[in-house]
Design an enzyme around this catalytic site. Structure first.
Site, mmCIF file in Angstrom:
data_model
loop_
_atom_site.group_PDB
_atom_site.id
_atom_site.type_symbol
_atom_site.label_atom_id
_atom_site.label_comp_id
_atom_site.label_asym_id
_atom_site.label_seq_id
_atom_site.Cartn_x
_atom_site.Cartn_y
_atom_site.Cartn_z
ATOM 1 N N ASP A 94 0.837 -1.191 0.000
ATOM 2 C CA ASP A 94 0.000 0.000 0.000
ATOM 3 C C ASP A 94 0.875 1.246 0.000
ATOM 4 O O ASP A 94 2.067 1.177 -0.273
ATOM 5 C CB ASP A 94 -0.951 -0.018 1.200
ATOM 6 N N HIS A 433 0.401 -8.822 -4.353
ATOM 7 C CA HIS A 433 -0.555 -7.814 -3.882
ATOM 8 C C HIS A 433 0.238 -6.534 -3.590
ATOM 9 O O HIS A 433 0.768 -6.343 -2.499
ATOM 10 C CB HIS A 433 -1.248 -8.339 -2.620
ATOM 11 N N ASP A 485 -1.512 -17.939 -6.215
ATOM 12 C CA ASP A 485 -0.936 -16.706 -6.751
ATOM 13 C C ASP A 485 -2.047 -15.813 -7.292
ATOM 14 O O ASP A 485 -2.259 -15.708 -8.500
ATOM 15 C CB ASP A 485 0.079 -17.055 -7.847
ATOM 16 N N GLU A 494 0.927 -10.663 -0.525
ATOM 17 C CA GLU A 494 1.422 -9.321 -0.230
ATOM 18 C C GLU A 494 2.875 -9.401 0.218
ATOM 19 O O GLU A 494 3.284 -10.318 0.926
ATOM 20 C CB GLU A 494 0.579 -8.627 0.837
#
Length: 640
Positions: A94, A433, A485, A494
């Site tokens: 993020d 991710h 995956d 992630e």
């Protein structure tokens, strides 16, 4: 999509000691090959593990930036608060800058350089590793604008997680959150002090002025953390569900004091480490987890290193208690602990703690095992063993073999034949991710990607990420070696900076094919030390006495027995009170009287124990014949 919310699980002080497991056989030492098993190119993996940090950079990217699909971002960070907070690292997939895991990342990068810098230099990677350390250290200098002020987060996890945007396009909140005397955070301030102390050692020879600047900030942050005590997630509730401080701040205060002793040789910090070992848990807590929240095993290995190097001063007895807990950590990883708290294993041999980003614990443990083994071996033949509760003593070479087996698993020697490092080997995760990697590079397509467009157009795509997140280590497989995956499978796909930071040290060690060059040994220490008088060390005051069985009965062909026990505070009259006393009981079958089930592990005494007081408890065990009493041990406590 939340951060390591599983890292909340990370914080268990873990059940220690447990069921014997077989140490998986390992491959040859220096090797070439790709993900899929067999031999591995540790030098290539080392290069990639360091390169990954360039993908996580926030701020104005330097001219020598090698991850070309990234661009400048977060250029107004801190502006609304009147402070420059541009720079640092995004923690994972993020665009939030969380100070707590970032500080741990910098600590582990710096420790990796200090232990295995010579191997990094031989691989041509020392300069890149030092750049990675400095990128984080520079940010923390900015985040510490006054002695008792520390900015601990930029951005907001809640608003960030409803958006899927490149960091270059961010439209989410960039509010900054700070600590000060009215809003303390001993854990965050302590970890940041640790990061800067360790980083100061990295630059002690090459840039002494910068190193002294880092050390000054470290000392101030340690004093701030110690004087104004409190958990940072109480002062910054916005962080609680992402990187909550579940283990409290005792480990970070000890961790910081140990690193400041390492950086300065000032006995003040050694005295603090020794004299607060009981009160802050360093000599009481033994755990099988090490990560961004729980630092106790790191403190214990570092204390053992001081002891092995003859730097214990008058505190050898206390540091031996730290070392015993370092041994417990190592034995739990080896499967030679006792009482039920060994680290689990997948069928393929991977150490396993939890489903969410399990590899963070694997890389952290592998680094500690390698470092501890190297210092045991350097201390001489008589000390190159770890004495375990269940099974024979473990040689230092066994610790290295275990660390190597875990690294090999990550690189592809596993049942699926997949490398969990992106870009290494023929088979690796293609859909990590990660916002920046999963959206077309702003350099290739500068069109703005909005908050919702990112989800609609990029998050749900079936194809591979358009940008290679080279060197990133994903969360990893489940407890059965299974892995999907998929970009929305954030628990497994992630990535995180603290997955890579300890791994780069182990990879350097393996690439070098031998023990660390111990780069910090050649670093000149400042000679203007102030020595403080030592305080006396004390033995643990907590004692458990097992009594005879008080009842026995049979049911369904099994014999049940109830055993009674007492726990006592043996401190002399007027001495300290024992609080938060946690007790482990090996496999009870039935109710436990006199203790309450702890939130995460073991049992807790519901009341405190003043000096000279005792408390009784009882438990039930079962067996085919007459079952003996269970293993009962003290997990940890605080003295007040």
């Amino acid at each position: 999509m939340a951060r390591r919310g599983g890292a909340a699980a990370s914080s268990s002080m873990a059940n220690l000691l447990g069921v014997a497991l077989v140490l998986a056989a390992t491959a040859q030492t220096s090797a070439r090959g790709g993900g899929g098993g067999g031999r591995h190119d540790y030098r290539m993996a080392l290069s990639k593990s360091i390169l990954y940090f360039e993908a996580q950079r926030s701020g104005v990217l330097p001219g020598n930036q090698r991850i070309a699909w990234r661009a400048n971002s977060g250029l107004a960070d801190g502006k609304a608060n009147g402070v420059d907070l541009v720079g640092g690292y995004y923690d994972a997939g993020d665009n939030v800058k969380f100070g707590f895991p970032m500080a741990f990342t910098v600590t582990m990068m710096a420790w990796s350089v200090l232990e295995y810098g010579k191997q990094m230099a031989a691989a041509g990677e020392l300069g890149h590793a030092m750049d990675a350390v400095r990128w984080g250290a520079d940010y923390f200098v900015k985040a510490h604008p006054a002695p008792n002020v520390l900015y601990g987060e930029v951005g907001d996890g809640d608003s960030d997680h409803v958006c899927w945007q490149r960091p270059e396009d961010m439209t989410t909140s960039r509010q900054a959150y700070r600590l000060d005397p009215q809003h303390p955070g001993s854990d965050l301030a302590g970890e940041t002090a640790t990061a800067l102390a360790a980083a100061s050692l990295v630059f002690r020879s090459s840039n002494p002025g910068y190193a002294n600047q880092l050390l000054q900030h470290s000392k101030q942050l340690f004093d701030f953390a110690d004087k104004y005590r409190g958990k940072y997630d109480d002062s910054m509730p916005v962080v609680k569900k992402f990187y909550g401080s579940f283990s409290g701040y005792g480990d970070e205060l000890l961790w910081a004091s140990a690193w400041l002793y390492q950086a300065t040789d000032n006995r003040r910090y050694l005295d603090y480490l020794a004299n607060n070992g009981d009160a802050l848990g360093g000599t009481g807590w033994a755990t099988n987890e090490f990560g961004w929240d729980v630092k106790y095993p790191g403190v214990q290995v570092l204390a053992a290193k001081f002891l092995l190097q003859g730097k214990a001063g008058p505190h050898a007895a206390v540091l031996r208690r730290y070392q015993r807990n370092a041994d417990v950590f190592a034995c739990s990883c080896l499967g030679k602990g006792g009482g039920g708290g060994n680290v689990g294993r997948t069928p393929g041999g991977l150490m396993y703690h939890q489903g969410w980003n399990n590899l963070q614990f694997v890389t952290g443990a592998s680094f500690l095992l390698a470092v501890y083994a190297d210092h045991l071996a350097a201390a001489g033949r008589g000390q190159a063993v770890v004495r375990c509760q269940a099974g024979p003593a473990a040689r230092a070479s066994e610790l290295v073999a275990l660390a190597k087996s875990q690294v090999d698993y990550i690189l592809g020697s596993n049942p699926r034949g997949i490398s969990y490092m992106v870009g290494y080997g023929a088979r690796y995760p293609r859909r990590a991710h990660h916002r920046g990697a999963s959206i077309v590079s702003i350099r290739a397509n500068p069109s703005f990607v909005s908050c919702k467009d990112g989800y609609a157009s990029w998050f749900g795509r079936a194809g591979s990420n358009p940008n290679l997140l080279d060197g990133a280590v994903v969360g990893g497989p489940d407890g059965r070696d299974g892995f999907a995956d998929e970009r929305n499978n954030y628990q497994q796909t992630e990535v995180a900076t603290y997955n890579n930071a300890p791994l780069m040290g182990v990879l350097a060690r393996l690439a070098g094919g031998g023990r660390g060059g111990l780069a910090e040994a050649a670093i000149k220490r400042p000679d203007n030390q102030t020595l403080l008088p030592p305080l006396a060390a004390a033995a643990s005051p907590v004692e458990i006495t097992q009594l005879n069985a008080t009842a026995s009965w049979k049911k369904d062909g099994r014999t049940y027995r109830r055993y009674a026990a007492t726990v006592s505070n043996r401190s002399p009259a007027g001495g300290k009170t024992v609080e938060e006393l946690h007790i482990g009981i090996g496999k009870p079958h039935g109710p436990v009287w006199g203790l309450e089930k702890a939130a995460r592990y073991g049992y807790v005494l519901p009341s405190s124990l003043a000096a000279g007081e005792s408390a009784a408890f009882a438990y039930v065990v079962r067996g085919r014949a007459a079952p003996p009493p269970a293993d009962v041990w003290v997990i940890g406590y605080k003295l007040v």
